[in-house]
Design a protein around this motif. Structure first.
Motif: not given
Length: 273
Positions: A128-135, A236-243
């Protein structure tokens, strides 16, 4: 019977036990991210870039296929709610060779489906972390509309020939008609829905009940379908969405554990008697 409407926030659930299960009953996990301000289209080149990024952490997509997605909404016509099918969006699905993982990317949505789930840290969080980074790099969305996480659990017992067999496994208050003196012994299946809300944006739905399981020769399995979402919008922020996703995972885990007895949870963990 309609769900009870609370006039004040309900109490928060206790923190969940994070110990892994030796026998996880999860059949399917679905992650969904709805975006704001994405590009008008997702190209095949975009999909291949995401595929390469996912391969780096072991999510190997054997197939990259065109995908379609329709949005659903509600409108009121003459006082009656009516389902509205939104415009169809085109995107791409990245599918693992064994079908265990499917990641789909659309201009305004990203989904991931996993049917070989073991644990959050092992099966979903890294990819999920990689997918969000790519997005973030490819779609560059301006914001997030909703984050959702759904766990479909199937509790199985080949010896469960009647719904009452789940007494002592599923929390007694949830069993409802299963424990009825007259209806319980002749009950074939039962599906109940419990609507939950922790805030104005964080909500959940628990669908549960016994059903005749054809894959087990007609024994009665038990469905525990937990769908948690957060509709709090933001940039949109990867860290925020992951949190947010991690918080939804813990919320779903709390609901899962609250739905089962401590004895059954110990059996799923593989604790020694």
């Amino acid at each position: 019977m309609p769900s009870e409407v609370r006039s004040e926030p309900p109490p928060r659930l206790d923190p969940p036990d994070r110990r892994p299960l030796e026998h996880p009953p999860v059949e399917l996990v679905i992650f969904e991210l709805l975006l704001l301000g994405g590009p008008p289209a997702v190209t095949s080149k975009d999909a291949l870039v995401i595929k390469r990024m996912l391969q780096a952490i072991g999510w190997h997509a054997e197939r990259v296929e065109p995908a379609q997605r329709r949005g659903l909404g509600l409108k009121v016509v003459d006082g009656e709610p009516e389902v509205v099918i939104g415009e169809e969006a085109s995107g791409w699905s990245l599918i693992a060779a064994d079908g265990s993982v499917t990641v789909s990317v659309f201009p305004a949505a990203v989904t991931a489906q996993i049917n070989n789930y073991r644990s959050w840290g092992q099966s979903l969080a890294p990819g999920l972390a990689i997918a969000l980074e790519a997005v973030g790099k490819i779609l560059d969305p301006s914001g997030v509309q909703r984050v959702g996480l759904r766990y479909v659990n199937r509790l199985v017992d080949r010896a469960a020939n009647e719904p009452g067999a789940w007494r002592g496994c599923v929390s007694t208050p949830l069993l409802g008609p299963v424990l009825h003196e007259v209806l319980g012994p002749v009950l074939v299946s039962a599906q109940q829905q419990v609507d939950l809300a922790w805030s104005t944006t964080e909500k959940g739905v628990l669908r549960h009940g016994p059903f005749k399981d054809g894959s087990l020769g007609g024994s009665l399995s038990y469905l525990l379908d937990i769908d948690i979402s957060d509709a709090g919008s933001g940039t949109f922020d990867t860290a925020r969405v992951l949190s947010v996703a991690d918080g939804l995972h813990l919320r779903a885990l709390s609901v899962f554990q609250a739905s089962l007895t401590s004895e059954y949870l110990a059996a799923l963990r593989g604790d020694e008697a």
